[in-house]
Scaffold this motif. Structure first.
Motif, PDB file in Angstrom:
ATOM      1  N   GLY A  37     -62.126 -33.175  23.238  1.00 40.77           N
ATOM      2  CA  GLY A  37     -60.900 -33.022  22.456  1.00 40.77           C
ATOM      3  C   GLY A  37     -59.904 -34.122  22.805  1.00 40.77           C
ATOM      4  O   GLY A  37     -59.251 -34.703  21.925  1.00 40.77           O
ATOM      5  N   PHE A  38     -59.824 -34.434  24.099  1.00 41.99           N
ATOM      6  CA  PHE A  38     -58.916 -35.493  24.557  1.00 41.99           C
ATOM      7  C   PHE A  38     -59.346 -36.844  23.977  1.00 41.99           C
ATOM      8  O   PHE A  38     -58.522 -37.618  23.485  1.00 41.99           O
ATOM      9  N   GLN A  44     -56.651 -41.512  18.209  1.00 41.32           N
ATOM     10  CA  GLN A  44     -55.883 -41.375  16.955  1.00 41.32           C
ATOM     11  C   GLN A  44     -54.394 -41.627  17.119  1.00 41.32           C
ATOM     12  O   GLN A  44     -53.693 -41.766  16.126  1.00 41.32           O
ATOM     13  N   ALA A  45     -53.903 -41.682  18.372  1.00 38.56           N
ATOM     14  CA  ALA A  45     -52.447 -41.765  18.573  1.00 38.56           C
ATOM     15  C   ALA A  45     -52.034 -43.120  19.166  1.00 38.56           C
ATOM     16  O   ALA A  45     -52.822 -43.754  19.866  1.00 38.56           O
ATOM     17  N   ALA A 111     -69.339 -34.920  14.514  1.00 41.53           N
ATOM     18  CA  ALA A 111     -68.783 -35.955  15.398  1.00 41.53           C
ATOM     19  C   ALA A 111     -67.300 -36.138  15.109  1.00 41.53           C
ATOM     20  O   ALA A 111     -66.907 -36.303  13.954  1.00 41.53           O
ATOM     21  N   GLY A 112     -66.500 -36.105  16.150  1.00 40.65           N
ATOM     22  CA  GLY A 112     -65.055 -36.296  16.002  1.00 40.65           C
ATOM     23  C   GLY A 112     -64.683 -37.779  15.895  1.00 40.65           C
ATOM     24  O   GLY A 112     -65.544 -38.668  15.912  1.00 40.65           O
ATOM     25  N   GLU A 113     -63.372 -38.024  15.800  1.00 44.27           N
ATOM     26  CA  GLU A 113     -62.833 -39.383  15.591  1.00 44.27           C
ATOM     27  C   GLU A 113     -63.211 -40.361  16.710  1.00 44.27           C
ATOM     28  O   GLU A 113     -63.230 -41.566  16.503  1.00 44.27           O
TER      29      GLU A 113
END
Ligand SMILES: CCCCCCCCCCCCCC(=O)SCCNC(=O)CCNC(=O)[C@H](O)C(C)(C)COP(=O)(O)OP(=O)(O)OC[C@H]1O[C@@H](n2cnc3c(N)ncnc32)[C@H](O)[C@@H]1OP(=O)(O)O
Length: 208
Positions: A37-38, A44-45, A111-113
């Protein structure tokens, strides 16, 4: 016992297959999910200078805490497990194994970003890494054979999207002595995004 006792890949794999799911190891799995999650959030930030300073300090503190507890590979939980929820690892998105037979596997993943290549597409190296993990699991079969990848060829047919369910299919095409020829497909709905074919060689005692 030290990691030096386990330069033999079969002995190392057999030792590491003995893995008990306990409350403690479930908490480790949850921690790895938090790391995923991290990783997704961090790509993204663009944090403010104050946030960056705070994050860097916190991360350095956590790094020092973990470094003080580092263990030889043979004793680590990382890379172990291997039931429906796959191994405790971060190198690919989490693979969920739905059906595992000796000549066929059906799995899925999202799959996440963190795994982005460019313009919403998954990084091509990650697609190949997913196939290495999936097809390695296929070569291991239900017997847990210890194999290494001799070659892995990936064809990219369509963009592999992030944040969407992807279905993974693996098959054993043929077996010749220690050689297991396996193929894989990665689907997004009805779209075939990527295919792979690979040769895995079953290890001999004494091989690393
Ligand atoms: C339930 C339990 C679950 C467990 C889950 C586990 C999941 C794990 C998932 C993760 C998985 C991740 C896995 C990873 O990421 S493993 C990491 C990536 N792979 C490596 O680092 C492997 C490096 N290479 C080697 O170590 C050796 O070359 C190996 C061990 C592969 C073979 O060296 P070895 O000395 O042992 O064998 P050999 O040379 O006598 O060859 C034997 C036969 O193979 C044929 N050959 C060899 N290479 C090729 C080639 N490129 N194309 C075509 N053919 C090839 C060769 O002609 C011969 O054929 P034949 O004469 O018999 O006809």
């Amino acid at each position: 016992m030290t990691s030096v006792d386990f330069v033999d890949a079969i002995a190392l794999a057999k030792h590491r297959q003995n893995f008990e799911e306990t409350e403690h190891t479930r908490a480790y799995r949850e921690m790895l999910a938090a790391v995923r999650g991290f990783q997704n959030a961090v790509v993204q930030a663009n944090p403010s200078p104050e946030q960056l300073e705070q994050m860097t300090t916190s991360l350095q503190q956590m790094q020092a805490m973990l470094e003080a507890q580092a263990l030889p590979e043979v004793e680590r939980w990382y890379g172990r497990g291997g039931g429906r929820d796959g191994k405790l690892q971060l190198v690919t998105p989490q693979l969920i194994f739905e059906e595992v037979e000796d000549d066929r596997i059906h799995a899925h993943t999202t799959a996440g970003e963190f795994y982005i290549g460019m313009n919403g597409a998954m990084h091509g190296g990650i697609v190949a890494t997913i196939f290495d993990a999936l097809l390695g699991r296929m070569a291991a079969g239900t017997q847990g054979r210890v194999c290494r990848t001799a070659y892995l060829t990936t064809e990219y047919k369509a963009i592999t999207p992030l944040n969407q369910r992807l279905d993974l299919v693996a098959k054993v095409e043929s077996v010749e002595r220690r050689k297991r020829f396996v193929t894989g497909q990665l689907w997004h709905g009805d779209t075939l995004c990527a295919t792979a074919d690979a040769l895995f060689i079953e290890m001999l005692p004494g091989q690393q």
